[in-house]
Scaffold this motif. Structure first.
Motif, mmCIF file in Angstrom:
data_model
loop_
_atom_site.group_PDB
_atom_site.id
_atom_site.type_symbol
_atom_site.label_atom_id
_atom_site.label_comp_id
_atom_site.label_asym_id
_atom_site.label_seq_id
_atom_site.Cartn_x
_atom_site.Cartn_y
_atom_site.Cartn_z
ATOM 1 N N ALA A 106 0.833 -1.207 0.000
ATOM 2 C CA ALA A 106 0.000 0.000 0.000
ATOM 3 C C ALA A 106 0.866 1.254 0.000
ATOM 4 O O ALA A 106 0.551 2.248 -0.682
ATOM 5 N N LYS A 107 1.978 1.216 0.738
ATOM 6 C CA LYS A 107 2.883 2.365 0.766
ATOM 7 C C LYS A 107 3.533 2.589 -0.586
ATOM 8 O O LYS A 107 3.681 3.732 -1.043
ATOM 9 N N ASP A 108 3.917 1.490 -1.248
ATOM 10 C CA ASP A 108 4.482 1.598 -2.594
ATOM 11 C C ASP A 108 3.531 2.329 -3.541
ATOM 12 O O ASP A 108 3.957 3.060 -4.441
ATOM 13 N N LEU A 109 2.227 2.090 -3.342
ATOM 14 C CA LEU A 109 1.200 2.642 -4.239
ATOM 15 C C LEU A 109 0.607 3.945 -3.716
ATOM 16 O O LEU A 109 -0.358 4.450 -4.297
ATOM 17 N N ASN A 110 1.167 4.499 -2.642
ATOM 18 C CA ASN A 110 0.656 5.730 -2.022
ATOM 19 C C ASN A 110 -0.808 5.599 -1.615
ATOM 20 O O ASN A 110 -1.619 6.506 -1.790
ATOM 21 N N LEU A 111 -1.136 4.439 -1.064
ATOM 22 C CA LEU A 111 -2.509 4.173 -0.623
ATOM 23 C C LEU A 111 -2.525 3.782 0.857
ATOM 24 O O LEU A 111 -3.435 3.101 1.321
ATOM 25 N N GLU A 112 -1.509 4.254 1.605
ATOM 26 C CA GLU A 112 -1.383 3.802 2.987
ATOM 27 C C GLU A 112 -2.170 4.631 3.989
ATOM 28 O O GLU A 112 -2.307 4.226 5.156
ATOM 29 N N ASN A 113 -2.715 5.815 3.589
ATOM 30 C CA ASN A 113 -3.421 6.644 4.580
ATOM 31 C C ASN A 113 -4.747 6.016 4.991
ATOM 32 O O ASN A 113 -5.275 5.130 4.312
ATOM 33 N N ASP A 114 -5.301 6.490 6.092
ATOM 34 C CA ASP A 114 -6.500 5.882 6.679
ATOM 35 C C ASP A 114 -7.704 5.938 5.748
ATOM 36 O O ASP A 114 -8.604 5.086 5.831
ATOM 37 N N GLU A 115 -7.753 6.946 4.855
ATOM 38 C CA GLU A 115 -8.901 7.087 3.962
ATOM 39 C C GLU A 115 -8.841 6.092 2.805
ATOM 40 O O GLU A 115 -9.860 5.563 2.371
ATOM 41 N N GLN A 116 -7.639 5.814 2.320
ATOM 42 C CA GLN A 116 -7.485 4.975 1.129
ATOM 43 C C GLN A 116 -7.212 3.507 1.438
ATOM 44 O O GLN A 116 -7.529 2.629 0.632
ATOM 45 N N TYR A 117 -6.631 3.229 2.603
ATOM 46 C CA TYR A 117 -6.213 1.857 2.884
ATOM 47 C C TYR A 117 -7.366 0.859 2.905
ATOM 48 O O TYR A 117 -7.215 -0.262 2.386
ATOM 49 N N PRO A 118 -8.547 1.184 3.467
ATOM 50 C CA PRO A 118 -9.642 0.199 3.441
ATOM 51 C C PRO A 118 -10.031 -0.224 2.024
ATOM 52 O O PRO A 118 -10.327 -1.397 1.776
ATOM 53 N N THR A 119 -10.032 0.741 1.085
ATOM 54 C CA THR A 119 -10.358 0.407 -0.299
ATOM 55 C C THR A 119 -9.281 -0.476 -0.905
ATOM 56 O O THR A 119 -9.566 -1.442 -1.623
ATOM 57 N N PHE A 120 -8.011 -0.139 -0.584
ATOM 58 C CA PHE A 120 -6.892 -0.961 -1.041
ATOM 59 C C PHE A 120 -7.020 -2.384 -0.505
ATOM 60 O O PHE A 120 -6.855 -3.368 -1.242
ATOM 61 N N ARG A 121 -7.325 -2.509 0.782
ATOM 62 C CA ARG A 121 -7.420 -3.818 1.403
ATOM 63 C C ARG A 121 -8.529 -4.660 0.776
ATOM 64 O O ARG A 121 -8.362 -5.861 0.541
ATOM 65 N N GLU A 122 -9.680 -3.997 0.481
ATOM 66 C CA GLU A 122 -10.786 -4.722 -0.145
ATOM 67 C C GLU A 122 -10.403 -5.196 -1.543
ATOM 68 O O GLU A 122 -10.717 -6.328 -1.948
ATOM 69 N N ALA A 123 -9.711 -4.339 -2.298
ATOM 70 C CA ALA A 123 -9.270 -4.718 -3.644
ATOM 71 C C ALA A 123 -8.305 -5.897 -3.576
ATOM 72 O O ALA A 123 -8.369 -6.833 -4.380
ATOM 73 N N LEU A 124 -7.403 -5.875 -2.588
ATOM 74 C CA LEU A 124 -6.439 -6.954 -2.424
ATOM 75 C C LEU A 124 -7.134 -8.262 -2.068
ATOM 76 O O LEU A 124 -6.784 -9.336 -2.584
ATOM 77 N N ARG A 125 -8.137 -8.186 -1.206
ATOM 78 C CA ARG A 125 -8.901 -9.381 -0.849
ATOM 79 C C ARG A 125 -9.581 -9.992 -2.069
ATOM 80 O O ARG A 125 -9.605 -11.218 -2.242
ATOM 81 N N GLU A 126 -10.168 -9.134 -2.921
ATOM 82 C CA GLU A 126 -10.827 -9.630 -4.125
ATOM 83 C C GLU A 126 -9.823 -10.316 -5.048
ATOM 84 O O GLU A 126 -10.121 -11.371 -5.632
ATOM 85 N N LEU A 127 -8.649 -9.743 -5.176
ATOM 86 C CA LEU A 127 -7.624 -10.344 -6.029
ATOM 87 C C LEU A 127 -7.193 -11.705 -5.492
ATOM 88 O O LEU A 127 -6.971 -12.648 -6.256
ATOM 89 N N MET A 128 -7.088 -11.814 -4.171
ATOM 90 C CA MET A 128 -6.705 -13.087 -3.571
ATOM 91 C C MET A 128 -7.813 -14.114 -3.740
ATOM 92 O O MET A 128 -7.549 -15.290 -4.018
ATOM 93 N N HIS A 129 -9.061 -13.677 -3.595
ATOM 94 C CA HIS A 129 -10.193 -14.578 -3.769
ATOM 95 C C HIS A 129 -10.253 -15.111 -5.203
ATOM 96 O O HIS A 129 -10.602 -16.267 -5.444
ATOM 97 N N GLN A 130 -9.901 -14.248 -6.162
ATOM 98 C CA GLN A 130 -9.904 -14.633 -7.568
ATOM 99 C C GLN A 130 -8.669 -15.447 -7.945
ATOM 100 O O GLN A 130 -8.583 -15.969 -9.064
#
Length: 806
Positions: free
Chosen positions: A27-51
């Motif tokens: 998330a830090k590599d992608l500049n998505l580590e702040n509290d506002e963006q990280y939940p969306t990042f985490r959800e996207a990552l979960r979907e990728l893992m599920h797929q």
């Protein structure tokens, strides 16, 4: 948004600079580590893992499946080649290149099946990973119905399937008791799939008739490509209710009334579904033109979520065969109340585009309208009016310009002048325009081909295209500015390897390209070969270097049109993508004014928020489906045209035709008959009496003994030696290679040739390996991958095998 983040994650993991990170580090590599963006990042990552598109590697680091040692299995679609081998195309494009499956390792899978495959060996060619493997499991069968010819061998009844989706005979024991003659075309449903040495077994579910009978070939292609046929009764009932309850006078009060304006349609001679009409109005204050593009308001009749809508989405688009159409909507709508017929009130969604002196759009507005077409024109008819011909072609007999309303004639001339200015501007901006021949098939009353004629080249085709492209862009600009997801028509630019392959072909043809192969470079190349012998080959090579346009909400742009934002809005009668855009316009009108005024509540630039619209992820799925149905229709249309032409050529064995060499492959030379635009292939063992060195990257073969050089784009005189309708094969032999200003080769006797050629449909590149090479996830506009230099012994005849909108 989630889909965009998923794509960022995948692209970052594929980067050579990526070092495996845990989720927070990624998330830090992608500049998505702040509290506002990280939940969306985490959800996207979960979907990728599920797929299964990303996995946890060592110490919890996020990696691609192919980056984890020991991860050798994946799921994909099996593509079978009639020569026994095949490829597995990964369901997840992030996995790796296509997996080559040698003969005997397909575990009973047939073309189109969803399978699980295991990598058994890895290699490299031209810096790209190459994989060989075997199929370990058939997860889902995609095809169970096939059409073929019934045959009897001894006491055994079998069906030999048509085409190349399934090439093995299917045992049909029930045929013995059905009193069906051998050679009859039948539909067979597979009950037992092939396994090991056992053949597939099936039952005959339908008897189509004798080969060559009227509509048998049509029915065959429809079934083979799993195309829809009749509409369900509830869909027809809804369509009838929509027509019965339609009252244009009620709608007139709710819409911008344009019934007194001069508006016309221009369509093909045999069209019945007129979904676009044009008006032009001069703005007094500036002298600028306001272009009105009026599109049939299908969304008024086809409501979201209804049986009619679900069936339209399932079909995805209309399919057009010679003399026959499978419509997306019931004809009572598509050819009736939705069609913008002459002299009757019709509902439209209209785009009004103001163009300045350089034909650039400077202002756009949209409205729900009601129009009355003043004239239904045909392309050649409209062109004859523009050209001032004395005799204007018309189905009811020749007419003169004086027979048409003066306002319509003037509108045509104004449209012509404006379209040419738009064309000039678009070419200046980088639009790629290819010059490739097209033919129209001439059919008799039985639906058989009796001739092929060059497609009508009237400028009126381009005129309408220019206006449709402007309207499509205008709608795309609107929704992009509103930052709402919508189905775009996307067309990525060429990949580096495709550009380099094109550069090689161009150099062989004696032309040069600059290092930066941008729009201007391609335009300059195409202009430089215009009217020259190598024009066809170069245009074909450019086409094959480009990927196929698709439907997606991704903001990729449209490369060939040099357009940053593009969508399909102008054909909702025949394309579901356009219908989704019309519904977005309804959502826009709900917040503004359906008569094309400013947003409700005040100022013109006030922010508009659309409500109850599809999500980005929903549109991703819709885009995938309608891209598939479009490809399916293209394949079916192409196959039926091919079958009809081959049927005609059956009676022309031994006759000579002029052809152009369109491909050099590892196994032979493709030649396209210029009269019918159908390809044949001459294998090297049947090509004269020589050993052939094959340079697929350069698109040439050279005879070791004769020194003869044959290249893509060369003109050849060929004769037909064989036609195999069931396998869609055309056998040719060369009478004479004319080349391009070279010494000629006659009656199979080679002579020294100089020079080269470029382009082609079946180019391959890379170092030679003895096994067939992976083709990758190819669109129909892309060249195949493969070997570079091979040697083959030649001898005599040949054989052929071969598998349509901006």
């Amino acid at each position: 948004m989630s889909e965009q983040i998923k794509n960022r994650i995948i692209n970052h993991l594929k980067s050579e600079h990526y070092r495996p990170q845990r989720p927070r580090g990624l998330a830090k590599d992608l500049n998505l580590e702040n509290d506002e963006q990280y939940p969306t990042f985490r959800e996207a990552l979960r979907e990728l893992m599920h797929q299964g598109r990303v996995i946890l590697g060592s110490r919890g680091a996020i990696v691609l499946p192919s980056q984890k040692s020991g991860r050798d299995e994946f799921v994909g679609t099996y593509r079978h080649n009639k020569r026994g081998f095949g490829f597995v195309v990964p369901t997840d494009p992030s996995d790796h290149e296509d997996l080559y499956i040698p003969q005997g390792e397909n575990n009973g899978a047939i073309n189109g099946d969803t399978v699980r495959a295991k990598i058994t060996s890895r290699g490299q060619r031209d810096g790209k990973a190459m994989y060989t493997g075997r199929i370990t499991e058939v997860i889902e069968r995609k095809h169970s119905r096939f059409v073929g010819s019934l045959i009897k061998q001894g006491t055994t009844w079998m069906v030999l399937p048509d085409g190349n989706q399934f090439t093995e005979a299917i045992l049909t024991p029930d045929a013995a008791s059905r009193h069906i003659k051998p050679g009859t075309k039948v539909v067979v449903e597979i009950t037992e799939y092939p396994e090991d040495e056992r053949r597939a077994v099936g039952v005959i579910t339908e008897v189509l008739g004798a080969a060559g009978e009227k509509d048998v070939d049509l029915k065959t292609v429809i079934i083979q490509h799993n195309l829809p046929e009749t509409f369900p009764e509830q869909v027809l009932a809804q369509a009838r209710r929509a027509v019965d309850t339609f009252d244009p006078e009620i709608e007139r009060e709710r819409r911008l009334d344009l019934t007194d304006e001069i508006i016309c349609t221009i369509d093909p001679d045999d069209a019945k579904d007129y979904d676009d009409a044009i008006s032009l109005k001069r703005i007094p204050e500036t002298g600028y033109w306001e272009l009105g593009v009026h599109i049939a308001d299908v969304s008024f009749f086809v409501k979201d979520g209804t049986p009619l809508d679900e069936e339209a989405q399932k079909r995805g688009n209309s399919t057009y065969f010679p003399g026959f159409v499978i419509p997306m909507l019931p004809e009572i709508l598509s050819n009736g109340v939705c069609s913008l017929q002459e002299a009757v009130p019709r509902l439209c969604k209209s785009a009004f585009i103001t163009l300045d002196d350089d034909a650039r759009p400077i202002k756009t507005r949209f409205a729900n309208t009601i129009i009355t077409s003043a004239k239904r024109l045909r392309y050649r008819e409209a062109q004859a009016i523009l050209d001032g011909e004395k005799s204007i072609p018309h189905p009811d007999g020749a007419r003169s310009v004086a027979d048409y309303p003066p306002q319509v004639v003037q509108l045509l001339h104004d449209m012509n002048a404006l379209a040419k200015r738009i064309q000039k501007r678009r070419r200046h901006d980088g639009q790629i325009v290819l010059d490739l021949p097209q033919v129209d098939l001439v059919l008799d009353e039985e639906g058989k081909v009796i001739d092929a004629v060059a497609e009508d080249q009237s400028f009126t085709h381009t005129l309408i295209e220019m206006f449709m492209v402007e309207a499509n862009e205008a709608v795309a600009r609107l929704f992009d500015s509103l930052e709402v997801p919508f189905i775009r028509r996307v067309h990525p630019g060429p990949e580096v390897e495709d550009s380099e392959r094109l550069r090689t072909f161009v150099q062989v043809a004696g032309h040069r390209m600059p290092k930066a192969m941008d729009h201007k470079a391609l335009q300059a190349l195409l202009e430089s070969v215009k009217g020259k012998p190598e024009s066809f080959a170069i245009n074909l090579a450019v086409l094959k270097s480009l990927s196929r346009a698709e439907y997606s909400p991704e903001p990729i742009g449209h490369y060939a049109l040099a357009s940053q934002n593009y969508t399909h809005f102008t054909s909702p009668i025949r394309r579901y993508a356009d219908l989704t855009i019309h519904r977005l316009l309804d959502a826009y009108f709900a917040q503004t004014d359906a008569r094309g005024q400013t947003p409700r509540g005040g100022r013109k630039r006030q922010r508009v928020t659309l409500e109850d619209i599809p999500s980005y992820d929903d549109l991703v799925e819709v885009g995938r489906h309608i891209s598939f149905t479009e490809r399916r229709s293209d394949d079916a249309e192409r196959e039926l045209r091919q079958v009809k032409v081959l049927t005609l050529l059956q009676d022309k064995i031994g006759e000579e035709f002029t052809g152009v060499i369109t491909g050099i492959t590892s196994f032979g030379i493709f030649i396209q008959l210029t009269q019918y635009l159908v390809d044949g292939l001459i294998r090297y063992e049947d090509l004269m009496d020589d050993w052939w060195d094959v340079d697929e990257r350069a698109g040439v073969v050279r005879g070791q003994h004769s020194g003869m050089r044959i290249g893509i784009g060369d003109v050849a005189q060929v004769y037909i030696v064989k036609v195999d309708l069931a396998r869609r094969e055309l056998g040719l032999a060369i009478r004479e290679i004319k080349g391009r200003g070279r010494k000629q080769v006659q009656d199979g006797q080679p002579a020294q040739q100089q020079g080269g050629a470029a382009g082609g449909k079946h180019q391959k590149q890379g170092k030679h390996k003895q096994q067939p090479q992976a083709q990758g996830r190819q669109s129909k506009h892309q060249p195949r991958r493969g070997g570079q230099s091979r040697r083959h012994r030649g001898g005599g005849g040949g054989g052929f095998r071969r598998g349509r909108g901006r």
